[in-house]
Design a protein around this motif. Structure first.
Motif, short mmCIF file in Angstrom:
data_model
loop_
_atom_site.label_atom_id
_atom_site.label_comp_id
_atom_site.label_asym_id
_atom_site.label_seq_id
_atom_site.Cartn_x
_atom_site.Cartn_y
_atom_site.Cartn_z
N ASP A 93 69.99 69.62 -12.37
CA ASP A 93 70.31 68.29 -12.90
C ASP A 93 69.62 67.17 -12.13
OD1 ASP A 93 71.65 68.38 -10.53
OD2 ASP A 93 73.66 68.15 -11.37
N GLY A 94 68.81 67.51 -11.13
CA GLY A 94 68.08 66.48 -10.40
C GLY A 94 68.95 65.59 -9.54
N GLN A 95 70.15 66.04 -9.18
CA GLN A 95 71.08 65.23 -8.39
C GLN A 95 71.23 65.82 -6.99
OE1 GLN A 95 72.57 62.35 -9.61
NE2 GLN A 95 71.28 62.69 -11.40
N TYR A 96 71.63 64.95 -6.08
CA TYR A 96 71.86 65.40 -4.70
C TYR A 96 73.22 66.09 -4.58
CZ TYR A 96 67.81 62.68 -3.29
OH TYR A 96 66.54 62.21 -3.16
N GLY A 97 74.24 65.44 -5.10
CA GLY A 97 75.56 66.04 -5.04
C GLY A 97 76.65 65.00 -4.96
N ALA A 98 77.45 64.88 -6.01
CA ALA A 98 78.56 63.94 -6.06
C ALA A 98 79.63 64.50 -6.99
CB ALA A 98 78.08 62.56 -6.54
N VAL A 99 80.83 63.95 -6.88
CA VAL A 99 81.93 64.39 -7.72
C VAL A 99 81.82 63.70 -9.08
CG1 VAL A 99 84.43 64.55 -7.96
CG2 VAL A 99 83.39 64.70 -5.69
N SER A 100 81.77 64.50 -10.15
CA SER A 100 81.66 63.94 -11.50
C SER A 100 83.04 63.49 -11.98
CB SER A 100 81.08 64.99 -12.45
OG SER A 100 81.96 66.11 -12.54
N SER A 101 83.05 62.91 -13.18
CA SER A 101 84.32 62.43 -13.76
C SER A 101 85.29 63.57 -14.03
CB SER A 101 84.03 61.66 -15.06
OG SER A 101 83.31 62.49 -15.97
N SER A 102 84.76 64.78 -14.21
CA SER A 102 85.62 65.93 -14.47
C SER A 102 86.16 66.56 -13.18
CB SER A 102 84.84 66.99 -15.26
OG SER A 102 83.70 67.43 -14.53
N GLY A 103 85.72 66.04 -12.04
CA GLY A 103 86.18 66.55 -10.76
C GLY A 103 85.31 67.63 -10.16
N ASN A 104 84.23 67.99 -10.83
CA ASN A 104 83.31 69.01 -10.33
C ASN A 104 82.15 68.36 -9.61
OD1 ASN A 104 84.85 71.09 -11.54
ND2 ASN A 104 83.83 70.72 -13.51
N TRP A 105 81.60 69.11 -8.66
CA TRP A 105 80.45 68.61 -7.91
C TRP A 105 79.16 68.86 -8.68
CZ3 TRP A 105 79.94 65.97 -3.30
CH2 TRP A 105 81.12 65.71 -2.60
N THR A 106 78.27 67.88 -8.65
CA THR A 106 76.97 67.99 -9.31
C THR A 106 75.90 68.27 -8.28
OG1 THR A 106 76.55 65.61 -9.08
CG2 THR A 106 77.73 66.34 -11.06
N GLY A 107 74.68 68.41 -8.74
CA GLY A 107 73.52 68.50 -7.87
C GLY A 107 73.48 69.73 -7.00
N MET A 108 72.83 69.58 -5.86
CA MET A 108 72.65 70.71 -4.95
C MET A 108 73.97 71.17 -4.35
SD MET A 108 69.11 69.56 -3.01
CE MET A 108 69.59 67.83 -2.86
N VAL A 109 74.87 70.23 -4.07
CA VAL A 109 76.18 70.60 -3.54
C VAL A 109 76.92 71.48 -4.56
CG1 VAL A 109 78.40 69.74 -2.72
CG2 VAL A 109 76.29 68.53 -2.12
N GLY A 110 76.84 71.12 -5.84
CA GLY A 110 77.47 71.92 -6.88
C GLY A 110 76.90 73.32 -6.96
N GLU A 111 75.59 73.45 -6.80
CA GLU A 111 74.98 74.78 -6.86
C GLU A 111 75.40 75.64 -5.67
OE1 GLU A 111 70.77 74.51 -7.37
OE2 GLU A 111 70.91 73.83 -9.45
N ILE A 112 75.58 75.00 -4.51
CA ILE A 112 76.08 75.76 -3.35
C ILE A 112 77.50 76.25 -3.62
CG2 ILE A 112 76.74 75.57 -0.92
CD1 ILE A 112 73.78 75.68 -1.24
N ASP A 315 74.78 50.51 -15.23
CA ASP A 315 73.85 51.01 -16.25
C ASP A 315 72.48 50.35 -16.12
OD1 ASP A 315 75.83 52.61 -17.27
OD2 ASP A 315 76.48 51.15 -18.76
N HIS A 316 72.43 49.24 -15.44
CA HIS A 316 71.18 48.48 -15.37
C HIS A 316 70.51 48.56 -13.99
CE1 HIS A 316 68.18 45.54 -16.44
NE2 HIS A 316 68.57 44.71 -15.49
N VAL A 317 71.30 48.59 -12.91
CA VAL A 317 70.71 48.51 -11.57
C VAL A 317 70.65 49.86 -10.86
CG1 VAL A 317 71.44 46.11 -11.31
CG2 VAL A 317 72.93 47.95 -10.47
N LEU A 318 71.42 50.85 -11.29
CA LEU A 318 71.36 52.17 -10.66
C LEU A 318 70.22 52.99 -11.26
CD1 LEU A 318 75.14 53.16 -10.33
CD2 LEU A 318 73.66 51.96 -8.69
N VAL A 319 69.52 53.73 -10.42
CA VAL A 319 68.37 54.51 -10.87
C VAL A 319 68.69 56.00 -10.71
CG1 VAL A 319 66.68 52.71 -10.37
CG2 VAL A 319 67.34 54.31 -8.57
N LYS A 320 67.92 56.80 -11.43
CA LYS A 320 68.16 58.25 -11.45
C LYS A 320 67.44 58.97 -10.31
CE LYS A 320 70.51 58.07 -15.33
NZ LYS A 320 71.97 58.37 -15.35
#
Length: 487
Positions: A93-112, A315-320
């Motif tokens: 997903d191209g993310q480093y790792g943060a808690v999503s709205s569903s409570g699951n971790w995204t990014g590299m942390v999620g894959e670990i 939606d306007h100032v945060l980048v991917k």
């Protein structure tokens, strides 16, 4: 005939095999670029680790269907030390790792956490939230949070008093004090020296205080002005003031030239507080990054204002991605808040970018592993050994070296009083010598006069001193006495 058919059959077979081989090689290259995978072939008896990472210059980059960069070189060094093979995959997903709205971790942390990868070798910041779900090794890079700007977007118009910028306020205050003190010493020495003012009751002293101020100002402009000094003591004061002004003007011209050529004073955004107060630039950070949550959790009022600004306009100032952030800074009125070490690289690769001086939130990049993993301690010890041997510094210099860094100049700053300390000391010594010489001249005259009037040298010296320092009162009294006599 049979030989001809056999030859044609061999040619056709060879052509088909070469075509199939080239198509297979092209397919493998395209797949490597598309998936961003790299591997170190498994060796007999060595464990194979699945490594997740993220594409970010200069940590991990795709070059000629292969992955390279700081993290790839670090991974190779660790594999050689700990004797393991690996397979690198870019995070889905191209993310480093943060808690999503569903409570699951995204990014590299999620894959670990999902056991899709054994370790994460990337510019992954060590935070308390991530430390609760995964383990981190000793940081291999230290960084902080900075502000990346485009130079021309923060350039401001020169102030009306821009000509005062070469010297600091303290230096200008010292120069004003030195000017007044020198003129006063010139005025005092000219009164005390009998070679400059022989007959106080009959002669007019040309070195009044106003004339002394004019004499000092003329020296600042490198112009000769009257009155011209005659006594040695007055000439000593004048000469040391001339030397002081010549050195001062040389320092002013040199620093003013450096000021105009450097342009470093054209950076009004020095701190995060300056960023919040201005209204010309939008600012943001990576979506779901540790930087975003740093401002969210901070109790600092300035940090809270930054978070509220970014949250309202997310939606306007945060980048991917980091690349998107750098491109946006170069293309629009946008300031990017992110890792200072990555911003230093961006400013080095793109000479029209600059990082603001203030850096907050010291943190480090670490290798993430599952909790209770046996590899955590091994990797931490290996990172420490690489740091002690200088290998980490070598990698840092290798991947951060650019032409912009070599062309960059030291940051300009106003000249402080300490830089002119020797000049002020020379002036003070010269003024002291001038006063001493004037007193010596007056004492010599008083000694000769004491022999004629049959008085002590000290009494004659005291009377002469009082006459020269209070000449107006004595003149007024003599005028009044003569007036009564005439009446």
């Amino acid at each position: 005939m049979d030989k001809g058919l056999h030859f044609m059959f061999c040619v056709i077979t060879t052509t088909l095999l070469l075509r199939e081989s080239s198509q297979a090689g092209a397919a493998r290259n395209d797949d490597a670029v598309r998936k961003g995978t790299d591997s170190r072939g498994p060796e007999e008896g060595l464990p194979t680790l699945t490594v997740t990472t993220i594409l970010e210059d200069p940590y991990v980059m795709v070059r000629s269907a292969e992955l390279e960069g700081y993290c790839i070189d670090l991974l190779k060094a660790l594999a050689a030390m700990l004797h393991f093979s690996y397979r690198v995959k870019v995070v889905g997903d191209g993310q480093y790792g943060a808690v999503s709205s569903s409570g699951n971790w995204t990014g590299m942390v999620g894959e670990i956490l999902r056991r899709e990868a054994d370790i994460a070798v990337a510019p992954l910041t060590v935070t308390s939230a991530r430390e609760e779900v995964v383990s981190f090794t000793t940081p291999f890079l230290q960084t902080g949070i900075g502000i990346l700007l485009r130079k021309d977007t923060v350039a401001q118009e020169m102030s009306f008093f821009h000509f005062l910028a070469p010297f600091s306020k303290e230096t200008w205050t010292g120069l004003l004090f030195a000017y007044v003190l020198t003129c006063f010493c010139l005025f005092l020495v000219a009164r005390l020296s009998p070679c400059e003012w022989n007959e106080p009751k009959n002669e007019e002293n040309h070195f009044t205080f106003l004339n002394s101020l004019w004499f000092g100002a003329g020296a600042l402009a490198l112009q000769g002005v009257t009155p011209r000094p005659k006594a040695l003591s007055v000439r000593v004061v004048a000469a040391v003031w001339w030397l002081f002004t010549i050195a001062l003007l040389a320092a002013y011209i040199a620093n003013f030239t450096a000021l105009l050529s450097s342009g470093s004073e054209q950076l009004p955004i020095q701190t995060f507080e300056d960023l919040v107060k201005q209204r010309n630039l939008e600012f943001g950070t990576l979506e779901g990054s540790s930087t975003f949550y740093f401002f969210k959790n901070s109790k600092n009022p300035i940090h809270q204002m930054i978070y509220e600004y970014m949250d309202k306009r997310r939606d306007h100032v945060l980048v991917k991605t980091y690349q998107e952030a750098v491109q946006r800074v170069m293309d629009s009125n946008y300031a990017f808040i992110g890792e200072s070490i990555s911003q230093d690289l961006a400013a080095a690769r793109h000479c029209n970018l600059i990082r603001a001086p203030e850096v907050i939130g010291a943190r480090g990049f670490g290798i993430a592993t599952p909790q209770a993993s046996p590899w955590t301690k091994k990797l931490s010890i290996a990172v420490l050994k690489l740091r002690e041997s200088g290998d980490l510094d070598y990698l840092r210099n290798k991947w951060w070296e650019t032409s912009c860094l070599h062309k960059s100049r030291d940051r300009w700053s106003p000249l402080q009083p300490q830089a002119l300390g020797g000049l002020f000391l020379t002036l003070a010594i010269g003024l002291a010598l001038g006063v001493i010489a004037a007193v010596a001249e007056l004492s010599i005259k008083s000694r000769h006069a004491a022999g004629h009037v049959k008085k002590s040298c000290c009494s004659v010296f005291t009377e002469e001193m009082c006459t020269r320092l209070r000449i107006k009162d004595n003149t007024r009294q003599s005028q009044e006495t003569s007036g009564r006599a005439n009446a």
